[in-house]
Design a protein around this motif. Sequence first.
Motif, short mmCIF file in Angstrom:
data_model
loop_
_atom_site.label_atom_id
_atom_site.label_comp_id
_atom_site.label_asym_id
_atom_site.label_seq_id
_atom_site.Cartn_x
_atom_site.Cartn_y
_atom_site.Cartn_z
N TRP A 122 0.83 -1.21 0.00
CA TRP A 122 0.00 0.00 0.00
C TRP A 122 0.86 1.26 0.00
CZ3 TRP A 122 -3.73 -2.80 3.69
CH2 TRP A 122 -4.86 -3.23 2.98
N GLY A 123 2.00 1.20 0.70
CA GLY A 123 2.92 2.34 0.69
C GLY A 123 3.42 2.63 -0.71
N GLY A 124 3.74 1.56 -1.46
CA GLY A 124 4.18 1.75 -2.84
C GLY A 124 3.11 2.38 -3.71
N LEU A 125 1.85 1.99 -3.46
CA LEU A 125 0.75 2.57 -4.23
C LEU A 125 0.56 4.05 -3.89
CD1 LEU A 125 -1.87 -0.33 -4.03
CD2 LEU A 125 -0.63 0.44 -6.05
N LEU A 126 0.66 4.38 -2.61
CA LEU A 126 0.50 5.78 -2.20
C LEU A 126 1.60 6.65 -2.77
CD1 LEU A 126 -0.58 5.35 1.55
CD2 LEU A 126 -2.01 6.08 -0.37
N LEU A 127 2.80 6.10 -2.89
CA LEU A 127 3.92 6.85 -3.45
C LEU A 127 3.94 6.79 -4.97
CD1 LEU A 127 6.74 5.75 -0.96
CD2 LEU A 127 5.53 7.94 -1.03
N LYS A 128 2.93 6.11 -5.54
CA LYS A 128 2.82 5.93 -6.99
C LYS A 128 4.04 5.23 -7.58
CE LYS A 128 -0.24 9.91 -7.56
NZ LYS A 128 -0.50 11.20 -8.26
N LYS A 129 4.61 4.30 -6.79
CA LYS A 129 5.74 3.49 -7.24
C LYS A 129 5.44 2.04 -6.86
CE LYS A 129 9.22 7.12 -6.76
NZ LYS A 129 10.51 7.51 -6.11
N PRO A 130 4.58 1.36 -7.62
CA PRO A 130 4.22 -0.02 -7.28
C PRO A 130 5.45 -0.90 -7.08
CG PRO A 130 2.84 0.80 -9.06
CD PRO A 130 3.91 1.83 -8.83
N LEU A 131 5.56 -1.48 -5.90
CA LEU A 131 6.73 -2.27 -5.56
C LEU A 131 6.83 -3.53 -6.41
CD1 LEU A 131 9.16 -2.58 -3.69
CD2 LEU A 131 7.67 -3.76 -2.07
N MET A 132 5.69 -4.17 -6.67
CA MET A 132 5.70 -5.40 -7.45
C MET A 132 6.19 -5.16 -8.87
SD MET A 132 2.20 -7.27 -6.14
CE MET A 132 2.61 -8.84 -6.93
N GLU A 133 5.92 -3.99 -9.41
CA GLU A 133 6.38 -3.67 -10.76
C GLU A 133 7.90 -3.58 -10.80
OE1 GLU A 133 5.67 -0.34 -14.30
OE2 GLU A 133 4.78 -0.05 -12.29
N ARG A 134 8.49 -3.01 -9.75
CA ARG A 134 9.94 -2.90 -9.71
C ARG A 134 10.61 -4.25 -9.49
NH1 ARG A 134 11.35 1.59 -5.43
NH2 ARG A 134 9.37 0.98 -4.51
N LEU A 135 9.94 -5.13 -8.73
CA LEU A 135 10.53 -6.43 -8.41
C LEU A 135 10.33 -7.45 -9.53
CD1 LEU A 135 9.50 -6.81 -4.66
CD2 LEU A 135 11.74 -6.22 -5.57
N MET A 136 9.18 -7.38 -10.20
CA MET A 136 8.82 -8.41 -11.18
C MET A 136 8.71 -7.89 -12.60
SD MET A 136 5.82 -10.17 -8.87
CE MET A 136 5.37 -11.29 -10.20
N GLY A 137 8.99 -6.61 -12.78
CA GLY A 137 8.79 -6.00 -14.10
C GLY A 137 9.62 -6.60 -15.20
N THR A 138 10.76 -7.21 -14.87
CA THR A 138 11.61 -7.80 -15.90
C THR A 138 11.08 -9.15 -16.38
OG1 THR A 138 13.01 -8.78 -14.18
CG2 THR A 138 13.67 -6.62 -15.05
N SER A 139 10.29 -9.81 -15.54
CA SER A 139 9.79 -11.14 -15.91
C SER A 139 8.33 -11.12 -16.33
CB SER A 139 9.96 -12.10 -14.73
OG SER A 139 9.28 -11.63 -13.58
N LEU A 140 7.59 -10.08 -15.96
CA LEU A 140 6.18 -9.99 -16.31
C LEU A 140 5.92 -8.61 -16.90
CD1 LEU A 140 3.38 -11.33 -16.19
CD2 LEU A 140 3.08 -10.36 -13.90
N LYS A 141 5.63 -8.58 -18.18
CA LYS A 141 5.48 -7.32 -18.89
C LYS A 141 4.02 -6.87 -18.88
CE LYS A 141 9.83 -7.23 -20.05
NZ LYS A 141 10.76 -6.25 -19.45
N MET A 142 3.69 -5.95 -17.98
CA MET A 142 2.35 -5.38 -17.90
C MET A 142 2.44 -3.87 -17.94
SD MET A 142 -0.19 -7.34 -15.27
CE MET A 142 0.76 -6.91 -13.82
N ASP A 143 1.32 -3.24 -18.30
CA ASP A 143 1.29 -1.79 -18.24
C ASP A 143 1.16 -1.33 -16.79
OD1 ASP A 143 -1.46 -1.95 -17.52
OD2 ASP A 143 -2.04 -1.94 -19.61
N HIS A 144 1.35 -0.03 -16.56
CA HIS A 144 1.37 0.51 -15.21
C HIS A 144 0.04 0.30 -14.49
CE1 HIS A 144 3.07 2.92 -12.00
NE2 HIS A 144 2.00 3.68 -12.00
N ALA A 145 -1.05 0.46 -15.23
CA ALA A 145 -2.37 0.27 -14.61
C ALA A 145 -2.55 -1.16 -14.11
CB ALA A 145 -3.47 0.62 -15.62
N GLY A 146 -2.04 -2.12 -14.87
CA GLY A 146 -2.12 -3.51 -14.45
C GLY A 146 -1.34 -3.78 -13.19
N TRP A 147 -0.16 -3.20 -13.08
CA TRP A 147 0.65 -3.38 -11.88
C TRP A 147 -0.03 -2.78 -10.66
CZ3 TRP A 147 4.03 -6.91 -11.36
CH2 TRP A 147 4.83 -7.32 -12.42
#
Length: 202
Positions: A106-131
Amino acid sequence: MSQQSSKPEAPKSGGWIKPAVEYGPIVLFFISYKIWGLMPATAVLVAASVAATIVGYLRAGRLPWAPIITTAIVVVFGLLTLIFHDDTFIKMKPTVVYTLFAATLWGGLLLKKPLMERLMGTSLKMDHAGWRKLEARFALFCAGMAVLNEVVWRTQTENFWVNFKFGSIFLTFLFMATQLPMIKRHMLPDPAESESKGAAGE
């Protein structure tokens, strides 16, 4: 050629590390409990968690923050359980882990920096809204599991709680399975595939 051959090995290694570190110790805890009881099973859980983390690090050269933090919490709460011979600590451990993960996501969402996108973005290609959707839903899942763990260990028998703890593995997989349709809707096109289609059209 050497660079191309090394890339497929990373997902394979990562795919082995994640279940081994996160779920292997829980399986051993469940088996040990059925044989020896809660206190010996707690000792097995602590040892297995540390061993899985070390092996995972040696295998991959690095580990995500989540299994490292989980192992640290397991060690602290497990040792408190064994030192004071009080099962309250080990039963509260999942609540602490789930709550911490939910708050972090939730902290990542509030800061508009989804944590899962940074951790998994190289293996799962989704747009920002999906993350953002996936992170919000996973945060809610973690919060729900924290509440559920509290209800179970405070109201049910020890054996029921251990079965629930083991069953949480399947609940997690079930949750992720329900997210697959959303993930597919937000997947980004593969650049290599797009280029090959363009070349074929020419």
